[in-house]
Scaffold this active site. Structure first.
Site, PDB file in Angstrom:
ATOM      1  N   LYS A 186       0.873  -1.165   0.000  1.00 53.12           N
ATOM      2  CA  LYS A 186       0.000   0.000   0.000  1.00 53.12           C
ATOM      3  C   LYS A 186       0.904   1.206   0.000  1.00 53.12           C
ATOM      4  CE  LYS A 186      -3.790  -2.503   0.611  1.00 53.12           C
ATOM      5  NZ  LYS A 186      -4.924  -2.588  -0.319  1.00 53.12           N
TER       6      LYS A 186
ATOM      7  N   HIS B 297      -8.330 -13.791  -6.518  1.00 52.52           N
ATOM      8  CA  HIS B 297      -8.921 -12.565  -5.965  1.00 52.52           C
ATOM      9  C   HIS B 297     -10.332 -12.459  -6.522  1.00 52.52           C
ATOM     10  CE1 HIS B 297      -9.517  -8.243  -5.169  1.00 52.52           C
ATOM     11  NE2 HIS B 297      -8.649  -8.427  -4.203  1.00 52.52           N
TER      12      HIS B 297
END
Lengths: 468, 468
Positions: free
Chosen positions: A173, A293
């Site tokens: 991130k 995912h």
């Protein structure tokens, strides 16, 4: 409403030996208010209208049509009658029912074709204003028509030489921002900090091949760091490398690059690529495990209604994550994001049961969440990936509730550590290691106030941090 | 809520030259009641909470995270700031807003990757209880990264040697029931009855390769009937032959069989196979036009709420059919089911605008349905297929509203004709032919009470027949 023949079974009817002979689905509907008004005008009760709607679902998804059609020679009507689906187990109170589909309606190894039937047109019916498909129970022949995961839990443990305990993993991130070179540097820190046991790094779902972070370069650099760290630490490392592309040949090319560079996992976004992509990538036998995912699933699975688990009103048109998870295991992914207790994203408390869907040998229906269970026959159990705003203070509860065969994925929960990235690695390793030493998290934090785990907990606490 | 940087633009901000520089999306949300209560407890207004939610959508779908993360050397933070998406044009009343995404966030030719961003995780946010993504407007570079349809309207007309007028087509009903041999017999009747101008036959979405109706045999037999009828009638015929399979290699094999047997169309269920399947089948350049069925789309597109077009409350989590239609045209299908005026399935009155999405060179936003328009550059216009409980009495209105570049598909509306199948063919040919002779339907029926068209109208009337 269904015409030509009846698609609602007589009260008390049950399919004969369903695991050999039928696909079963479980649904809940809301009747459209204008349809209810029109029915009343015609002197039809709401109960009868519900029966009509249940019959229409069975008809539209099997052999029916909206008007009576030619039934003479060569019309197919006798077979249409014999092979029709039947709605049964009607719950008039909760507007729930099941549908039993004879196997001759489907190709055994064709999930896209199956969906065109069982969840194809039914969400378009004007007489319903909301619908949720909770589950499908698949028969042995359909399960055995698929290979399922190539590796599953045991296969991945073998590759990682890690016989027990959960895996820990981090997605960089910001989601997008690091260059390929910077991401590889982050991988080096993750893999080598702390006691050298941090397992993995993962691409975020929207990290593809970008001008400042190309797939090929990232793949090579990060996998080189994994190999180097394995040598240095003596522990195996993994990289969930995102090959998601709408061109399957490009996904295959990317998978080969991973394999050629010693990787063991590819990551695929299984909803945005789609069911045929997942089936085809599995059948390609790339030698890589598939990490799935599930971006975009919320537009299929979510219904923020009181009725989402049966009691009360339903709002939208949805298919549960339980349903999807079952098919992704069947199609052969080795790991799937399934939400998590304490996660930032909505999951209606289904995460623990989804873990069972992914891992049970013989899955029982849940005692509260509407579901059908599943015998899995030849299909291996797979990893559940727990993610979404998780941080070290969550570990004890997540592991207690989901067990050890999970990948715990912390992005911000590592990279946001107040003392930096290495401290974030240490905090997570500590949270994991004390769990397996059976030291309670709160006790450890109290007794070790200067530990990185304590600093993490001071910032984020225990349990969910944000309304997000 | 979004942290680290601001993802909401200053009031009045507009993206600079969006068709060159941005992907734009348009959404509406409902704020979750418990989030509103919690915000009020914190002294935060609902207006501010809406801004937080809009910012979170932009953050979660671009470069954000739930907690402030490391921002030092190699952190990627400067690029994350520069490349972040911005929420703008906030409509506080209707809870609608747009998001502008800089192009560097995406791969130009990767729809699955794009979706993982713009509609990836946003439907999971706990602070929203409902969401609809109305549209995405794509920039030139992204449009030009795709080939689009290989044939489109003109290409298919050329293959069919039919320069004008709509196409008419029938899907056998019962949906499943006829054997392969029986379906070929039906094809013969359709192709040769009446004045020999009936254009096509189509597989139903759940007709795959079944024990009593195998793909290979059906494909060969029906295409043989098409070739024979072309010889006999002098008119070209088509067969929308359903290759849908979760194994892409099997779809390619089936496409080859169609091509080898002189077919011109394959049918693919584009939601149940998925976006990567559509992209990959198009890229395979099979020489066949692609007819796109959209089974399962209702679980993505439908929201039976007053707010579905902006005003009033929204109920579920959905992405509009307008959005999906745009991407299927981009990915290169040559024909798409887009609903129809008078059809049995719910479409919120969007069918006419969907036709424009599929066919306009430069699409304007709709004046009532929330939408963004689209410049189509190199991408050809494609056929709209109108279907769902249509019958001859609907033809005038459907053609008036949708124009000539449509495939009108009647299943029960032909096979349910009271005088049999040949009569059904004649009724549809009459409905079509009088339309192009500018004879009003009602006038013809009145003056020709013994025509097959009149018998059809007597049974089904004009306009929608069923609440279904």
């Amino acid at each position: 409403m269904a015409v030509q023949f009846d698609y609602v079974a007589k009260r008390g009817w049950k399919p004969n030996n369903p695991d050999e002979n039928y696909v079963i689905t479980l649904l809940k509907i809301e009747l459209d208010e204008s349809a209810v008004r029109e029915a009343k005008r015609q002197g039809k009760s709401e109960k009868k209208l519900f029966e009509d709607a249940a019959g229409t679902v069975a008809a539209e998804s099997s052999t029916g049509t909206w008007t009576k059609v030619y039934d003479g020679k060569d019309s197919g009507i006798p077979l249409a009658r014999a092979k029709r689906a039947m709605a049964y187990d009607l719950d008039y109170e909760r507007k729930m029912f099941k549908v039993a589909y004879p196997l001759d309606l489907f190709e055994m190894n064709n999930v896209s074709g199956l969906f065109a039937g069982i969840i194809g047109n039914i969400a378009g019916m004007k007489m319903v204003s909301a619908m949720r498909v909770y589950d499908a129970r698949l028969p042995r022949k359909m399960i055995e028509a698929f290979q399922g995961p190539a590796f599953g839990i045991d296969g991945v443990r073998k590759k990682l030489e890690k016989k027990e305990e959960c895996l820990v993993c981090t997605v960089p991130k910001p989601k997008i921002g690091r260059t390929d070179v910077e991401q590889a540097k982050l991988a080096r820190i993750l893999f080598n900090s702390g006691n050298g046991t941090y397992d993995g790094i993962k691409d975020d779902e929207n990290l593809l091949s970008l001008p400042f972070n190309s797939f090929d370069k990232r793949c090579k650099l990060v996998l080189a760091e994994a190999r180097a760290a394995e040598k240095k630490t003596g522990n195996k490392k993994f990289y969930l490398c995102n090959v998601t592309h709408s061109n399957i040949n490009e996904m295959l090319r990317r998978a080969k690059l991973i394999k050629d560079n010693g990787g063991i996992f590819m990551m695929i976004d299984v909803v945005t690529t789609g069911f045929a992509a997942v089936d085809s990538m599995r059948r390609a036998n790339t030698g890589l495990a598939i990490h799935a995912h599930r971006a975009m699933h919320g537009f299929i699975t979510r219904d923020n209604s009181p009725g989402v688990h049966g009691d009360g009103k339903l709002y939208g048109f949805s298919v549960s994550m339980i349903f999807l998870a079952k098919f992704f295991r069947l199609l052969g992914v080795d790991s799937l994001h399934g939400g998590s207790p304490l996660a930032k994203m909505e999951d209606y408390g289904e995460a623990i049961y989804i873990k069972d869907v992914l891992q049970a040998k013989e899955l029982k229906p849940h005692n509260k969440i509407p579901s059908l269970g599943q015998k899995w026959y030849n299909i291996k159990p797979i990893w559940m990936t727990a993610s979404g705003g998780l941080h070290p203070g969550d570990f004890e509860e997540v592991l207690d509730k989901l067990g050890d065969d999970i990948i715990i994925q912390c992005g911000g929960g590592l990279l946001g550590h107040p003392n930096g990235i290495e401290a974030g690695v240490k905090a997570i390793e500590q949270a994991r290691d004390i769990y397996y030493k059976k030291i309670p998290l709160k006790k450890f934090v109290k007794e070790n106030p200067k530990s990185e785990l304590a600093f993490a907990v001071k910032l984020w606490g225990y349990g969910p941090r944000v309304v997000y």
